[in-house]
Design a protein around this motif. Structure first.
Motif, short mmCIF file in Angstrom:
data_model
loop_
_atom_site.label_atom_id
_atom_site.label_comp_id
_atom_site.label_asym_id
_atom_site.label_seq_id
_atom_site.Cartn_x
_atom_site.Cartn_y
_atom_site.Cartn_z
N PHE A 31 13.17 6.78 -62.09
CA PHE A 31 12.60 7.89 -61.92
C PHE A 31 12.34 8.29 -60.43
N PHE A 48 12.67 13.31 -70.20
CA PHE A 48 11.66 12.59 -69.40
C PHE A 48 11.30 13.81 -68.45
N ASN A 71 10.35 16.65 -65.69
CA ASN A 71 9.64 16.38 -64.31
C ASN A 71 9.78 14.87 -63.67
N ARG A 72 10.78 14.24 -64.25
CA ARG A 72 10.70 12.93 -63.73
C ARG A 72 12.08 12.44 -62.89
N SER A 73 12.94 13.34 -63.14
CA SER A 73 14.42 13.15 -62.56
C SER A 73 14.91 11.77 -62.74
N PRO A 74 15.04 11.63 -64.08
CA PRO A 74 15.86 10.31 -64.34
C PRO A 74 17.03 10.17 -63.75
N GLU A 98 16.91 14.87 -68.88
CA GLU A 98 16.14 15.64 -68.29
C GLU A 98 14.70 16.04 -69.12
#
Ligand code: NDP
Length: 492
Positions: free
Chosen positions: A491, A156, A158-161, A153
């Protein structure tokens, strides 16, 4: 017998030092007579019913029989990997995933001598390299990606990997364990499960790695190893329940895989061949550059995708550089991979030796001048003496095609612009080297060279934190660093 063969057969030249043999003992390796496939945490008999021997390239001795997976076996492995993904691995706490990776890294360190001996035995590379490069780097990859497993998290933001699912991974024979680590460590850190196919000629360290997985208590099915040939690789690529394909190998097979994957929605990364330029300017520290040139092309018998196989020398230093290079080549010791004094080991397979011989013959025919230091090659096994070609034109096959052997082609240039133009005049774009005292020239060259990695005043430096990959026919996608995690994630 060609002139080259005759030269290679001569007795050794007396060198300044005679080295007594310093063989590493094989005792530490316990080989099974026969290996099955590693599926669901167990060694299982292949449904294909097929086994083939794996041999030592240094002696042609049969080391063990290894299972050859068929389509049915691949289907079983992918099914098991899918189940392991759905039933736990994809949603265990990331910190728990990290613990497994740390454990694997530590076990690799603890058992590094065993792995290094086995790697040299099965693949022919000098023990000095498997001990000092392949093993430490393999463990470092697991350590590095273990650190990321619970920080995706942050990596990356704010990209919800999220993990992709089942990763199909196909690796070559030049760095068998290291390529396995490059593939498996990021895939697991990202929460995927894996089916990996090692190369046909070097399956043994991958099979020993299965033992490490069991020692680390990795849940069954998270990593599955299917040995076999190109048929198993193709079945894996084409399997419809695979979410991601990662391949390292030849450009030719890379293209086939790209076609097979097109339109399926599977993610793909390809790390393919190279024909790197190693560029030496007239202000470079010459002795240091010679070591970099030798390391660039003779490391691992030249079986290196990023090998500095095209040497570009500024004309004004051509003669002293070539004289020094030839003298240095005369000190390289070719022979038993398990001897700690050996610099150049065995060629990985008979087919690869034939390919090298064919390209060297083409170089001679096209008009390049060949030099090999006199050295006595062992009678059994597959060997090729360190070789350098001068008077090479850019159009020659030896300047265009990946030889993947201990063969260097030398070209010259006068200006930096000419060096850039010649360096970029290749279908590949994996790596390059620049040797100069001027920092500004290093930066300017690095910006203009169309290569994924540019080394300055060094060569063949690897680090798990640093992304590695190519342009053009060298493939796409990066391995290593954060860049190496992204291809194993989606993502939301
Ligand atoms: P390949 O590309 O054939 O092999 C790489 C891996 O792919 C191996 O595991 C191989 O299995 C597998 N494979 C073979 N065919 C298929 C297929 N149709 N679908 C999926 N997987 C497949 O390389 P080679 O070993 O044949 O070497 C040939 C040349 O490739 C070398 O001379 C060298 O120039 C280059 N090469 C480049 C490498 C690099 O790192 N860039 C690494 C290795 C080779 P199997 O071993 O059973 O054939």
């Amino acid at each position: 017998m060609t002139d080259l063969d005759k030269r290679q057969d001569r007795s050794p030249v007396p060198s300044a030092f005679d080295y007594a043999p310093a063989p590493e003992s094989r005792e530490i390796v316990a080989l099974e007579e026969r290996y099955g496939l590693f599926i669901g945490g167990e060694y299982v008999e292949p449904r294909s019913g097929e086994h083939q021997p794996t041999v030592s390239p240094a002696t042609e001795e049969e080391l063990a029989e290894v299972a050859y997976a068929g389509a049915e076996d691949v289907d079983l492995a992918v099914g098991v990997a899918r189940e392991a993904f759905a039933n736990g691995w994809s949603d265990i706490a990331p910190g728990e995933r990290a613990k497994y990776l740390f454990r694997i890294a530590r076990i690799l360190q603890e058992r590094s001598r065993e792995f290094a001996v086995l790697e040299s035995l099965d693949g022919g590379k000098p023990i000095r390299e498997s001990r000092d490069v392949d093993l430490p780097l393999s463990a470092a990859h697991f350590f590095y990606y273990a650190g990321w497993a619970d920080k995706l998290e942050y990596a990356f933001p704010n990209r919800s990997p999220r993990p992709l699912g089942v990763a199909a991974q196909i690796i070559p024979w030049n760095f068998p364990l290291l390529m396995l680590a490059w593939k498996i460590a990021p895939a697991l850190a990202a929460g995927n499960t894996v089916v990996l196919k090692p190369a046909e000629s070097t399956p043994l360290t991958a099979l020993l790695f299965c033992d490490v997985l069991r020692q680390a208590d990795l849940p069954p099915g998270v990593v599955n190893i299917v040995t076999g040939d190109g048929r198993a690789g193709a079945a894996l690529v084409e399997h419809e329940d695979v979410d991601k394909v990662a391949f390292t190998g030849s450009t030719e097979i890379g293209k086939e895989i790209q076609k097979a994957v097109a339109g399926t929605g599977k993610k793909l990364t390809l790390e393919l061949g190279g024909k790197a330029a190693n560029i030496v300017f007239d202000d470079a520290p010459l002795d240091q550059a010679i070591e970099g040139i030798v390391n660039g092309i003779y490391f691992n018998q030249g079986h290196v995708c990023c090998a500095g196989s095209r040497l570009l020398v500024q004309e004004s230093i051509y003669e002293p550089l070539i004289a020094k290079l030839k003298r240095r080549m005369g000190t390289l010791r070719v022979g038993d991979p398990l001897d700690k004094n050996t610099d150049i080991g065995a060629i990985n397979s008979k087919q690869q030796l034939e390919k090298i011989k064919e390209l060297v013959a083409a170089g001679e025919e096209e008009g390049a001048e060949v030099f090999q230091p006199e050295c006595r090659l062992p009678e059994r096994g597959w060997w090729f003496a360190p070789t350098v070609f001068t008077s090479v034109a850019q159009s020659y096959r030896i300047a265009q095609e990946e030889i993947f052997g201990p063969v260097l082609s030398v070209l010259t240039f006068r200006t930096p612009d000419e060096a850039v133009e010649k360096a970029n005049n290749t279908a590949y774009g994996l790596s390059a080297g620049v040797w100069t005292e001027k920092g500004s020239r290093i930066l300017s060259m690095a910006q203009q060279l169309r290569a994924g990695v540019v080394w300055a005043n060094t060569y063949n430096r690897f680090d798990p934190t640093s992304p590695f990959g190519g342009y053009k026919e060298s493939g796409f996608g990066r391995e290593g660093g954060l860049h190496g995690l992204a291809p194993y994630l989606r993502f939301e």
